[in-house]
Design a protein around this motif. Structure first.
Motif, PDB file in Angstrom:
ATOM      1  N   VAL A   7      72.919  64.896  60.677  1.00 54.60           N
ATOM      2  CA  VAL A   7      72.263  64.177  61.770  1.00 54.60           C
ATOM      3  C   VAL A   7      70.793  63.940  61.425  1.00 54.60           C
ATOM      4  N   ALA A   8      70.124  64.964  60.888  1.00 52.78           N
ATOM      5  CA  ALA A   8      68.704  64.833  60.552  1.00 52.78           C
ATOM      6  C   ALA A   8      68.471  63.733  59.518  1.00 52.78           C
ATOM      7  N   CYS A   9      69.318  63.660  58.489  1.00 56.26           N
ATOM      8  CA  CYS A   9      69.112  62.630  57.461  1.00 56.26           C
ATOM      9  C   CYS A   9      69.409  61.243  58.016  1.00 56.26           C
ATOM     10  N   ASN A  10      70.375  61.153  58.915  1.00 54.76           N
ATOM     11  CA  ASN A  10      70.713  59.857  59.512  1.00 54.76           C
ATOM     12  C   ASN A  10      69.600  59.342  60.419  1.00 54.76           C
ATOM     13  N   ARG A  11      68.813  60.259  61.023  1.00 55.42           N
ATOM     14  CA  ARG A  11      67.794  59.871  61.996  1.00 55.42           C
ATOM     15  C   ARG A  11      66.401  59.749  61.399  1.00 55.42           C
ATOM     16  N   LYS A  12      66.260  59.857  60.082  1.00 55.50           N
ATOM     17  CA  LYS A  12      64.921  59.721  59.485  1.00 55.50           C
ATOM     18  C   LYS A  12      64.329  58.353  59.809  1.00 55.50           C
ATOM     19  N   GLN A  13      65.160  57.341  59.772  1.00 58.83           N
ATOM     20  CA  GLN A  13      64.773  55.993  60.181  1.00 58.83           C
ATOM     21  C   GLN A  13      65.941  55.522  61.037  1.00 58.83           C
ATOM     22  N   VAL A  14      65.760  55.542  62.363  1.00 62.66           N
ATOM     23  CA  VAL A  14      66.888  55.407  63.295  1.00 62.66           C
ATOM     24  C   VAL A  14      67.658  54.105  63.088  1.00 62.66           C
ATOM     25  N   ASP A  15      66.953  52.989  62.953  1.00 68.89           N
ATOM     26  CA  ASP A  15      67.654  51.704  62.789  1.00 68.89           C
ATOM     27  C   ASP A  15      68.469  51.685  61.494  1.00 68.89           C
ATOM     28  N   ASN A  16      67.890  52.238  60.422  1.00 73.16           N
ATOM     29  CA  ASN A  16      68.628  52.307  59.161  1.00 73.16           C
ATOM     30  C   ASN A  16      69.871  53.182  59.316  1.00 73.16           C
ATOM     31  N   GLY A  17      69.713  54.314  60.007  1.00 74.18           N
ATOM     32  CA  GLY A  17      70.847  55.219  60.208  1.00 74.18           C
ATOM     33  C   GLY A  17      71.963  54.567  60.999  1.00 74.18           C
ATOM     34  N   ARG A  18      71.595  53.839  62.041  1.00 77.29           N
ATOM     35  CA  ARG A  18      72.616  53.170  62.858  1.00 77.29           C
ATOM     36  C   ARG A  18      73.269  52.027  62.078  1.00 77.29           C
ATOM     37  N   THR A  19      72.478  51.300  61.282  1.00 75.82           N
ATOM     38  CA  THR A  19      73.042  50.231  60.455  1.00 75.82           C
ATOM     39  C   THR A  19      73.990  50.813  59.415  1.00 75.82           C
ATOM     40  N   TYR A  20      73.618  51.942  58.842  1.00 77.22           N
ATOM     41  CA  TYR A  20      74.482  52.627  57.873  1.00 77.22           C
ATOM     42  C   TYR A  20      75.833  52.953  58.491  1.00 77.22           C
ATOM     43  N   LEU A  21      75.825  53.491  59.707  1.00 78.45           N
ATOM     44  CA  LEU A  21      77.082  53.822  60.377  1.00 78.45           C
ATOM     45  C   LEU A  21      77.903  52.561  60.650  1.00 78.45           C
ATOM     46  N   ARG A  22      77.222  51.481  61.032  1.00 83.92           N
ATOM     47  CA  ARG A  22      77.930  50.211  61.271  1.00 83.92           C
ATOM     48  C   ARG A  22      78.563  49.698  59.978  1.00 83.92           C
ATOM     49  N   GLU A  23      77.822  49.807  58.873  1.00 85.50           N
ATOM     50  CA  GLU A  23      78.368  49.372  57.578  1.00 85.50           C
ATOM     51  C   GLU A  23      79.571  50.223  57.180  1.00 85.50           C
ATOM     52  N   MET A  24      79.524  51.522  57.483  1.00 85.09           N
ATOM     53  CA  MET A  24      80.657  52.397  57.174  1.00 85.09           C
ATOM     54  C   MET A  24      81.913  51.944  57.907  1.00 85.09           C
ATOM     55  N   VAL A  25      81.734  51.555  59.177  1.00 88.64           N
ATOM     56  CA  VAL A  25      82.884  51.194  60.010  1.00 88.64           C
ATOM     57  C   VAL A  25      83.376  49.786  59.704  1.00 88.64           C
ATOM     58  N   PHE A  26      82.442  48.850  59.552  1.00 93.30           N
ATOM     59  CA  PHE A  26      82.841  47.441  59.467  1.00 93.30           C
ATOM     60  C   PHE A  26      82.667  46.814  58.079  1.00 93.30           C
ATOM     61  N   GLY A  27      82.136  47.576  57.123  1.00 90.38           N
ATOM     62  CA  GLY A  27      81.934  47.023  55.790  1.00 90.38           C
ATOM     63  C   GLY A  27      83.243  46.806  55.046  1.00 90.38           C
ATOM     64  N   ASP A  28      83.113  46.228  53.872  1.00 90.91           N
ATOM     65  CA  ASP A  28      84.270  45.899  53.035  1.00 90.91           C
ATOM     66  C   ASP A  28      84.721  47.158  52.277  1.00 90.91           C
ATOM     67  N   PRO A  29      85.892  47.717  52.607  1.00 91.91           N
ATOM     68  CA  PRO A  29      86.326  48.957  51.955  1.00 91.91           C
ATOM     69  C   PRO A  29      86.612  48.809  50.469  1.00 91.91           C
ATOM     70  N   SER A  30      86.704  47.566  49.983  1.00 93.43           N
ATOM     71  CA  SER A  30      86.931  47.376  48.548  1.00 93.43           C
ATOM     72  C   SER A  30      85.642  47.504  47.744  1.00 93.43           C
ATOM     73  N   GLU A  31      84.498  47.481  48.424  1.00 97.62           N
ATOM     74  CA  GLU A  31      83.214  47.634  47.734  1.00 97.62           C
ATOM     75  C   GLU A  31      82.975  49.109  47.401  1.00 97.62           C
ATOM     76  N   PRO A  32      82.480  49.403  46.203  1.00 98.44           N
ATOM     77  CA  PRO A  32      82.383  50.803  45.770  1.00 98.44           C
ATOM     78  C   PRO A  32      81.477  51.672  46.642  1.00 98.44           C
ATOM     79  N   HIS A  33      80.366  51.140  47.121  1.00 95.92           N
ATOM     80  CA  HIS A  33      79.457  51.958  47.921  1.00 95.92           C
ATOM     81  C   HIS A  33      80.032  52.227  49.309  1.00 95.92           C
ATOM     82  N   HIS A  34      80.815  51.282  49.809  1.00 93.70           N
ATOM     83  CA  HIS A  34      81.504  51.509  51.079  1.00 93.70           C
ATOM     84  C   HIS A  34      82.576  52.576  50.896  1.00 93.70           C
ATOM     85  N   GLY A  35      83.299  52.490  49.794  1.00 89.73           N
ATOM     86  CA  GLY A  35      84.307  53.506  49.497  1.00 89.73           C
ATOM     87  C   GLY A  35      83.694  54.892  49.381  1.00 89.73           C
TER      88      GLY A  35
END
Length: 200
Positions: free
Chosen positions: A102-130
């Motif tokens: 939680v602490a690492c995700n909240r270092k920059q709140v907008d980035n952390g929330r965007t990261y979570l959105r990318e995890m859920v809705f990103g392309d699972p075939s992309e290596p960083h998403h995987g």
């Protein structure tokens, strides 16, 4: 006689060096300005590479964010898992795992929330998403291992509880109503839910 370690060729060293520069540049710019305010051209310039080269390592800005954040998430998960090993109480051990994530995700709140959105809705075939999805699996596995130390919890139940706990953690970090809340506030909210969920 043991085989000599395989030497890394110049091409692989160059690739790794460029990747390191990209991660450093993207991480610094995202932390300073937020992911929405940074362009891929700015990252390429700061990393001293061409834009075309940048896209060989990450297809878009979302993948660049995943690349950067996956590294900090992995570090946080290692820290939390190590702390949980010496924490006998199940709830406290789970919180030991969750806290650094939680602490690492909240270092920059907008980035952390965007990261979570990318995890859920990103392309699972992309290596960083995987890799990001694999980190969620590792998180659940770490929580499962902790819960199995409790005599009332079998493996199947522990895995199910770990899945629920991970969902609680991710939702608590992502929801808009928590956007201005501190790390401590979010951890307190998670703890209150887990106190109801876990046997004592």
């Amino acid at each position: 006689m043991p085989a000599a370690p395989k030497r890394v060729g110049r091409r692989e060293r160059n690739k790794q060096e460029k990747l390191d520069r990209i991660m450093a540049a993207a991480g610094e710019l995202f932390a300073e300005h937020g992911v929405d305010e940074v362009t891929t051209q700015q990252i390429a310039e700061k990393a001293d590479i061409g834009a075309g080269t940048l896209f060989l390592y990450a297809k878009n800005k979302g993948e660049l964010l995943l690349l950067v954040q996956n590294s900090t998430y992995a570090d946080a998960l290692r820290e939390g898992t190590a702390a949980a090993e010496t924490t006998p109480d199940a709830l406290e051990a789970v919180m030991a795992i969750i806290g650094p994530v939680v602490a690492c995700n909240r270092k920059q709140v907008d980035n952390g929330r965007t990261y979570l959105r990318e995890m859920v809705f990103g392309d699972p075939s992309e290596p960083h998403h995987g890799a990001a999805l694999d980190l969620t699996v590792q998180t659940e596995q770490a929580i499962t291992a902790v819960l199995q130390r409790h005599e009332q919890i079998d493996l199947k139940t522990a895995a199910t509880l770990a899945h629920i706990i991970a969902a609680i953690m991710f939702i608590s970090m992502a929801v808009t109503v928590n956007i201005d809340r501190s790390v401590d506030d979010i951890l307190r909210e998670i703890r209150e839910q887990l106190q109801v969920l876990l046997p004592r």
